[in-house]
Write a protein that holds these residues in place. Structure first.
Motif, short mmCIF file in Angstrom:
data_model
loop_
_atom_site.label_atom_id
_atom_site.label_comp_id
_atom_site.label_asym_id
_atom_site.label_seq_id
_atom_site.Cartn_x
_atom_site.Cartn_y
_atom_site.Cartn_z
N LEU A 67 0.92 -1.27 -0.04
CA LEU A 67 0.00 -0.04 -0.08
C LEU A 67 0.94 1.01 -0.12
CD1 LEU A 67 -2.63 -1.19 2.42
CD2 LEU A 67 -2.98 -0.65 -0.17
N TRP A 68 2.01 1.05 0.74
CA TRP A 68 2.85 2.31 0.88
C TRP A 68 3.54 2.56 -0.59
CZ3 TRP A 68 2.55 6.24 3.94
CH2 TRP A 68 3.63 7.24 4.19
N GLN A 69 3.77 1.68 -1.07
CA GLN A 69 4.43 1.71 -2.32
C GLN A 69 3.71 1.70 -3.67
OE1 GLN A 69 7.94 1.82 -2.85
NE2 GLN A 69 7.82 1.86 -0.51
N GLN A 70 2.23 2.01 -3.23
CA GLN A 70 1.04 2.10 -4.13
C GLN A 70 1.07 0.97 -5.02
OE1 GLN A 70 0.94 6.24 -5.45
NE2 GLN A 70 1.26 6.96 -3.59
N ARG A 71 1.41 0.14 -4.74
CA ARG A 71 1.35 -1.45 -5.72
C ARG A 71 0.07 -1.88 -5.52
NH1 ARG A 71 6.26 -3.52 -6.62
NH2 ARG A 71 5.28 -4.85 -8.28
N TRP A 72 -1.08 -1.16 -5.96
CA TRP A 72 -2.63 -1.57 -5.67
C TRP A 72 -2.74 -2.93 -6.06
CZ3 TRP A 72 -2.65 2.45 -2.42
CH2 TRP A 72 -2.37 3.19 -2.69
N ALA B 227 -8.27 7.36 1.03
CA ALA B 227 -9.48 7.38 1.85
C ALA B 227 -9.68 8.43 2.63
CB ALA B 227 -9.37 5.87 2.69
N PRO B 228 -11.01 8.81 3.04
CA PRO B 228 -11.13 10.02 3.63
C PRO B 228 -10.21 9.72 5.35
CG PRO B 228 -13.13 8.82 3.30
CD PRO B 228 -12.02 8.16 2.88
N VAL B 229 -9.69 10.81 5.64
CA VAL B 229 -9.14 10.79 7.03
C VAL B 229 -10.26 10.65 7.94
CG1 VAL B 229 -7.87 12.24 8.73
CG2 VAL B 229 -6.97 12.06 6.22
N TRP B 230 -11.47 11.18 7.96
CA TRP B 230 -12.33 11.28 8.90
C TRP B 230 -12.98 9.77 9.01
CZ3 TRP B 230 -16.76 9.23 7.06
CH2 TRP B 230 -17.34 8.92 5.79
N LEU B 231 -12.75 8.91 7.94
CA LEU B 231 -13.18 7.66 8.03
C LEU B 231 -12.20 6.71 9.04
CD1 LEU B 231 -15.10 5.26 7.66
CD2 LEU B 231 -13.97 4.79 5.49
N ALA C 167 -13.10 -2.56 -2.29
CA ALA C 167 -13.78 -1.66 -3.13
C ALA C 167 -12.81 -0.62 -3.69
CB ALA C 167 -14.82 -1.07 -2.75
N VAL C 168 -11.90 -0.08 -2.54
CA VAL C 168 -11.04 1.06 -2.67
C VAL C 168 -9.76 0.53 -3.63
CG1 VAL C 168 -9.13 2.53 -1.69
CG2 VAL C 168 -11.83 2.42 -0.95
N LEU C 169 -9.44 -0.87 -3.27
CA LEU C 169 -8.05 -1.42 -3.95
C LEU C 169 -8.56 -1.78 -5.30
CD1 LEU C 169 -6.47 -3.37 -0.86
CD2 LEU C 169 -5.76 -1.22 -2.15
N LEU C 170 -9.88 -2.35 -5.52
CA LEU C 170 -10.24 -2.45 -6.76
C LEU C 170 -10.37 -1.19 -7.68
CD1 LEU C 170 -13.19 -5.01 -6.15
CD2 LEU C 170 -11.37 -5.52 -7.79
N ALA C 171 -10.69 -0.02 -7.20
CA ALA C 171 -10.76 1.04 -8.20
C ALA C 171 -9.45 1.61 -8.27
CB ALA C 171 -11.55 1.91 -7.15
N LEU C 172 -8.74 1.52 -7.20
CA LEU C 172 -7.07 1.73 -7.40
C LEU C 172 -6.27 0.88 -8.34
CD1 LEU C 172 -6.27 2.85 -3.78
CD2 LEU C 172 -6.46 4.31 -5.63
N HIS D 178 -7.76 -0.09 -11.07
CA HIS D 178 -8.41 0.02 -12.20
C HIS D 178 -9.36 -1.05 -12.85
CE1 HIS D 178 -6.06 3.55 -12.69
NE2 HIS D 178 -4.89 2.77 -12.54
N TRP D 179 -10.00 -1.66 -11.75
CA TRP D 179 -11.04 -2.85 -12.03
C TRP D 179 -12.34 -2.06 -11.51
CZ3 TRP D 179 -10.60 -8.35 -12.79
CH2 TRP D 179 -9.13 -8.45 -12.96
N PRO D 180 -13.25 -2.38 -12.41
CA PRO D 180 -14.83 -1.89 -11.93
C PRO D 180 -15.07 -2.42 -10.46
CG PRO D 180 -15.02 -3.57 -13.77
CD PRO D 180 -13.50 -3.59 -13.32
N ALA D 181 -15.51 -1.34 -9.70
CA ALA D 181 -15.74 -1.40 -8.14
C ALA D 181 -17.06 -0.71 -7.83
CB ALA D 181 -14.54 -0.91 -7.46
N LEU D 182 -17.58 -1.09 -6.64
CA LEU D 182 -18.46 -0.43 -6.16
C LEU D 182 -18.20 0.98 -5.74
CD1 LEU D 182 -19.50 -3.17 -3.53
CD2 LEU D 182 -20.71 -2.49 -5.51
N ARG D 183 -19.19 1.95 -5.66
CA ARG D 183 -18.88 3.33 -5.22
C ARG D 183 -18.42 3.37 -3.90
NH1 ARG D 183 -18.45 8.20 -7.09
NH2 ARG D 183 -19.35 9.92 -5.88
N SER D 184 -17.10 3.76 -3.67
CA SER D 184 -16.55 3.78 -2.18
C SER D 184 -17.11 4.93 -1.29
CB SER D 184 -15.03 3.73 -2.25
OG SER D 184 -14.40 4.82 -2.81
N THR D 185 -17.47 5.97 -1.90
CA THR D 185 -18.19 6.90 -0.99
C THR D 185 -19.13 6.49 -0.20
OG1 THR D 185 -17.20 8.51 -2.83
CG2 THR D 185 -18.86 9.31 -0.96
N ALA D 186 -20.19 5.81 -1.00
CA ALA D 186 -21.32 5.19 -0.08
C ALA D 186 -20.92 4.11 1.11
CB ALA D 186 -22.38 4.52 -1.21
N LEU D 187 -19.96 3.40 0.49
CA LEU D 187 -19.44 2.26 1.47
C LEU D 187 -18.68 3.05 2.49
CD1 LEU D 187 -18.03 -0.26 -1.14
CD2 LEU D 187 -19.88 -0.73 0.54
#
Length: 188
Positions: free
Chosen positions: A31-36, A92-96, A142-147, A149-158
């Motif tokens: 994650l730190w290396q952004q190897r999603w 990801a949101p800091v508040w979360l 979902a976040v990792l799928l989006a990062l 570049h796979w189709p994913a659920l909308r992570s904001t609602a999640l």
């Protein structure tokens, strides 16, 4: 008639939980290396192993106190580490991250308070807590799928669902265990 010897496989669920604990380090590094994509793969392996160790323990009667603790520690380490790194990386949101970490801190402090004031505590995750953990895993995937570049659920609602479940389960734990502590202290 001799007693049947315990199965040599009875510690398999604990070993699987330990592997999940060990997976936290490479997942965090990825994650730190952004190897999603690689992080996604290891998080998926961790998620499957979480279900597998629970199934094996329940199905074959291999549950143990250590297993319950290892399973919870593995879940918390993985989920908290991932959400904090994703928030740090602005994925990801800091508040979360604050809500997820805050809930677990409140629960940990409550368990410590119980241990000091009352005695040993038997961890029993509520259905609401299990739903919260599941939602966090789905959000992370979902976040990792989006990062990746796979189709994913909308992570904001999640994210909002995770936040709501964290708050609800945190309040449930505080109220339930406070009531139990009040009764235990009153009876002693």
């Amino acid at each position: 008639m001799p007693l049947a010897s315990p199965s040599p496989w009875r510690h398999l669920p604990n070993a699987i939980s330990m592997v999940r604990v060990l997976l936290v380090v490479p997942i965090c590094w990825l994650l730190w290396q952004q190897r999603w994509s690689f992080a996604l793969l290891l998080v998926a392996v961790a998620g499957v192993s979480d279900g597998l160790d629970g199934f094996l323990a329940r199905h074959y009667g291999w549950q143990s106190r250590l297993g319950g603790i290892l399973d919870a520690v593995a879940d918390k380490l993985l989920l908290i580490a991932c959400i904090v790194i994703l928030a740090w990386r602005q994925q990801a949101p800091v508040w979360l991250a604050l809500i997820v970490c805050g809930r677990d801190l409140v629960i940990a402090l409550g368990a410590l308070g119980w241990r000091v004031m009352i005695g040993p505590i038997e961890p029993r995750p509520s259905l609401l807590s299990k739903a919260c953990t599941l939602a966090q895993i789905i959000y992370l995937l979902a976040v990792l799928l989006a990062l990746a570049h796979w189709p994913a659920l909308r992570s904001t609602a999640l994210a909002w669902l995770v936040a709501a479940l964290c708050v609800a389960s945190g309040l449930h734990y505080v109220s339930y265990w406070s009531w139990r502590a009040w009764r235990a202290l009153r009876e002693s």
